[in-house]
Design a protein around this motif. Structure first.
Motif, short mmCIF file in Angstrom:
data_model
loop_
_atom_site.label_atom_id
_atom_site.label_comp_id
_atom_site.label_asym_id
_atom_site.label_seq_id
_atom_site.Cartn_x
_atom_site.Cartn_y
_atom_site.Cartn_z
N LEU A 165 -29.60 51.11 -84.80
CA LEU A 165 -29.34 51.75 -86.10
C LEU A 165 -28.20 52.75 -85.97
O LEU A 165 -27.95 53.31 -84.89
CB LEU A 165 -30.60 52.45 -86.60
N SER A 166 -27.56 53.03 -87.10
CA SER A 166 -26.44 53.99 -87.10
C SER A 166 -26.91 55.39 -86.73
O SER A 166 -26.18 56.15 -86.08
CB SER A 166 -25.77 54.00 -88.46
N THR A 167 -28.10 55.76 -87.16
CA THR A 167 -28.61 57.10 -86.83
C THR A 167 -28.76 57.27 -85.32
O THR A 167 -28.47 58.34 -84.76
CB THR A 167 -29.97 57.35 -87.51
N GLU A 168 -29.21 56.22 -84.65
CA GLU A 168 -29.34 56.28 -83.19
C GLU A 168 -27.97 56.34 -82.53
O GLU A 168 -27.76 57.07 -81.55
CB GLU A 168 -30.11 55.06 -82.70
N LEU A 169 -27.01 55.57 -83.06
CA LEU A 169 -25.66 55.60 -82.52
C LEU A 169 -25.02 56.97 -82.71
O LEU A 169 -24.34 57.49 -81.81
CB LEU A 169 -24.81 54.52 -83.18
N ILE A 170 -25.25 57.57 -83.88
CA ILE A 170 -24.70 58.90 -84.16
C ILE A 170 -25.21 59.90 -83.13
O ILE A 170 -24.47 60.74 -82.60
CB ILE A 170 -25.06 59.34 -85.59
N GLY A 171 -26.52 59.83 -82.83
CA GLY A 171 -27.08 60.75 -81.85
C GLY A 171 -26.46 60.58 -80.48
O GLY A 171 -26.15 61.56 -79.79
N VAL A 172 -26.25 59.33 -80.08
CA VAL A 172 -25.64 59.06 -78.78
C VAL A 172 -24.20 59.57 -78.73
O VAL A 172 -23.78 60.22 -77.76
CB VAL A 172 -25.69 57.55 -78.47
N GLU A 173 -23.42 59.27 -79.77
CA GLU A 173 -22.03 59.72 -79.80
C GLU A 173 -21.93 61.24 -79.83
O GLU A 173 -21.05 61.84 -79.20
CB GLU A 173 -21.31 59.12 -81.00
N SER A 174 -22.82 61.87 -80.58
CA SER A 174 -22.82 63.33 -80.65
C SER A 174 -23.11 63.94 -79.29
O SER A 174 -22.48 64.93 -78.88
CB SER A 174 -23.85 63.82 -81.67
N ARG A 175 -24.05 63.34 -78.58
CA ARG A 175 -24.37 63.86 -77.25
C ARG A 175 -23.21 63.68 -76.28
O ARG A 175 -22.98 64.52 -75.40
CB ARG A 175 -25.63 63.18 -76.71
N LEU A 176 -22.44 62.61 -76.44
CA LEU A 176 -21.27 62.41 -75.59
C LEU A 176 -20.20 63.47 -75.87
O LEU A 176 -19.63 64.05 -74.94
CB LEU A 176 -20.69 61.01 -75.81
N VAL A 177 -19.94 63.71 -77.16
CA VAL A 177 -18.95 64.74 -77.51
C VAL A 177 -19.39 66.10 -76.98
O VAL A 177 -18.62 66.87 -76.40
CB VAL A 177 -18.72 64.78 -79.03
N ILE B 89 -17.55 45.81 -91.71
CA ILE B 89 -17.50 44.35 -91.55
C ILE B 89 -18.90 43.76 -91.62
O ILE B 89 -19.16 42.75 -92.29
CB ILE B 89 -16.82 43.99 -90.23
N ARG B 90 -19.84 44.43 -90.91
CA ARG B 90 -21.21 43.93 -90.90
C ARG B 90 -21.87 44.08 -92.28
O ARG B 90 -22.68 43.26 -92.69
CB ARG B 90 -22.03 44.69 -89.86
N GLU B 91 -21.49 45.16 -93.01
CA GLU B 91 -22.05 45.34 -94.36
C GLU B 91 -21.57 44.23 -95.28
O GLU B 91 -22.35 43.69 -96.08
CB GLU B 91 -21.65 46.71 -94.90
N GLN B 92 -20.30 43.90 -95.17
CA GLN B 92 -19.77 42.81 -96.00
C GLN B 92 -20.41 41.47 -95.66
O GLN B 92 -20.57 40.60 -96.51
CB GLN B 92 -18.25 42.72 -95.83
N ALA B 93 -20.80 41.35 -94.37
CA ALA B 93 -21.45 40.09 -93.95
C ALA B 93 -22.94 40.09 -94.25
O ALA B 93 -23.63 39.11 -93.95
CB ALA B 93 -21.21 39.86 -92.47
N GLY B 94 -23.45 41.19 -94.81
CA GLY B 94 -24.86 41.27 -95.14
C GLY B 94 -25.75 41.56 -93.96
O GLY B 94 -26.96 41.41 -94.03
N GLU B 95 -25.17 42.01 -92.83
CA GLU B 95 -25.94 42.30 -91.63
C GLU B 95 -26.34 43.77 -91.51
O GLU B 95 -27.08 44.15 -90.61
CB GLU B 95 -25.14 41.89 -90.39
N LEU B 96 -25.80 44.61 -92.44
CA LEU B 96 -26.05 46.05 -92.34
C LEU B 96 -26.23 46.61 -93.74
O LEU B 96 -25.47 46.28 -94.65
CB LEU B 96 -24.85 46.73 -91.65
N ILE B 97 -27.25 47.43 -93.90
CA ILE B 97 -27.47 48.03 -95.22
C ILE B 97 -26.49 49.17 -95.43
O ILE B 97 -25.96 49.76 -94.47
CB ILE B 97 -28.93 48.53 -95.38
N ARG B 98 -26.30 49.52 -96.69
CA ARG B 98 -25.29 50.52 -97.04
C ARG B 98 -25.61 51.89 -96.44
O ARG B 98 -24.71 52.65 -96.07
CB ARG B 98 -25.20 50.61 -98.56
N THR B 99 -26.88 52.22 -96.32
CA THR B 99 -27.28 53.53 -95.79
C THR B 99 -26.74 53.76 -94.39
O THR B 99 -26.34 54.87 -94.03
CB THR B 99 -28.81 53.66 -95.79
#
Length: 436
Positions: free
Chosen positions: A394-406, A184-194
């Motif tokens: 950033l998504s990379t930071e979110l990924i790290g947090v979610e991975s640590r939770l799992v 949703i954010r990518e379509q709104a131009g708030e988030l890059i594709r990466t």
């Protein structure tokens, strides 16, 4: 190296040798089934039956021996024939001792024999076999406890495997939601594709870990079905709410005095002591009482007679070629070996108890730390999701947090199961039943 590699490593640890479990079973039911079907338990039971048979065999020497012997013969041998004539009571002065003719005899003898004194060999043999029988029963109990210990490990291995699957599935659901927000954010131009691609890569990695974990869990269930004698396609599941788990309680006191292995070793030592006395009795005399009744019948001379005999027989060994000495030396060597075995068992069981106690203390501490990690990881994940939705993370930071939770949830599942397994092992190290 990441979280995926650690998950794969945990998977390997979970499914090292499994013992026995059941389909939709409680822990108590699984333990009972293992005692009925595990080959080691059945072999130990057979060894007890063998020891009981040997004990019964040793007691035969205390019982009188009675036998019936019968024969029918014909002969023209003068010496044998003359004996038949006398036994049948048909002697007269017309008999030619050199040629009594063809004679026959039907003889039946009933004989009884009883050993009055054996030099202590029979009594020592009985005591030795009874001690071996006790040792076999104690060894059977030891085997049963080992099997139960393995069942507990397998049981909690399956439960923690399911918890890991649930943790990964929860992580996947969170990533899918974050991926939906990122699109949703990518379509709104708030988030890059990466940023979106990073989330998709991590989601694919978690899905791969989930498939591997589900595959290993299924293999474990297939193995358990095989060990239980079920068909390979049997649905092996555990009771979600198992009240018997709560019956694994901490021992009131620690010690090895109740261990069946220790008592079995002492019983075997006692057996060798009696066996040594039995071997030494070979130098002593034996005394037997006997009696028989004999009936003789012949048709050639139409004779019929009966007789009886009774008496005592003493046997005093003077020289047996050092056979008794050799048997005594062998028995003494076995007694010394059994004595050292008792000492070895005491040391081994003491070390096992110490390790079990330390292992349980470590598992309890790890479980407490894991609970704190999960609490902290949940808080961090909640804050990070809000920041990501607001566009400040950033998504990379979110990924790290979610991975640590799992990973924190996985570690809690592991720590909880390991604590119960360690407690069960501590109870076995104290010689107690797994379930209180």
């Amino acid at each position: 190296p990441g979280f995926i590699e650690r998950i794969m490593g945990i998977t390997v640890l979970l499914f090292s040798p499994l013992t026995v479990l059941g389909t939709t079973w409680t822990l108590e039911a699984a333990l009972d089934r293992a005692m009925e079907s595990h080959p080691d338990a059945l072999m130990a039971r057979a060894q007890v039956l063998e020891a009981q048979a040997m004990s019964s065999s040793a007691k035969v020497g205390k019982q009188p021996q009675v036998g019936l012997r019968a024969s029918y013969i014909q002969t023209n041998n003068p010496m044998q024939g003359f004996g038949m004539i006398l036994s049948q009571g048909t002697f007269d002065n017309t008999i030619d001792f050199n040629d009594p003719g063809q004679l026959d005899a039907l003889s039946a003898t009933l004989e009884g024999r009883y050993r009055l004194y054996s030099g202590g060999a029979i009594e020592a043999g009985i005591r030795s076999s009874e001690a071996n029988e006790r040792a076999s029963k104690l060894s059977e109990r030891s085997v049963q406890q080992m099997i139960q210990d393995g069942v507990v490990q397998a049981y909690f291995g399956i439960r923690q495997a399911d918890e890991i699957v649930h943790s990964i599935e929860a992580g996947i659901r969170v990533l899918e939601e974050n991926l939906r927000i990122s699109k949703i954010r990518e379509q709104a131009g708030e988030l890059i594709r990466t940023e979106r691609l990073n989330l998709e890569v991590e989601l694919a990695a978690l899905q791969r870990a989930l498939l591997a974990q589900q595959h290993q869990a299924q293999l474990a269930r297939s193995q358990m079905a095989y060990l239980l004698g079920e068909s390979s396609g049997a649905n092996i599941e555990l009771e979600p709410e198992d009240s018997s788990i709560g019956r694994i309680a901490e021992p009131v006191s620690l010690g090895i005095a109740r261990r069946p292995e220790l008592h079995a070793a002492r019983a075997r030592l006692e057996a060798t002591e009696h066996a040594s006395r039995a071997a030494r009795s070979g130098k002593l005399p034996t005394l037997d009482a006997f009696a028989n009744v004999q009936a003789d019948r012949g048709w050639r001379r139409d004779g019929d007679g009966s007789s009886w005999t009774a008496g005592l027989v003493m046997n005093l060994p003077i020289f047996d070629g050092n056979s008794t000495r050799a048997k005594t030396s062998l028995a003494e060597a076995r007694k010394r070996m059994a004595s050292e075995q008792v000492r070895r068992v005491e040391l081994t069981l003491g070390l096992e108890l110490e390790r079990a106690q330390l292992g349980y203390q470590l598992a309890t501490a790890q479980r407490k730390v894991a609970e704190q990690q999960v609490k902290q990881a949940n808080e961090a994940a909640g804050l990070s999701r809000e920041r990501f939705a607001a566009g400040t993370l950033l998504s990379t930071e979110l990924i790290g947090v979610e991975s640590r939770l799992v990973e924190a949830n996985v570690q809690l599942a592991l720590a909880t199961s390991q604590e119960k397994t360690a407690l069960a092992h501590l109870r076995r190290a104290c010689g107690l039943e797994i379930l209180n």
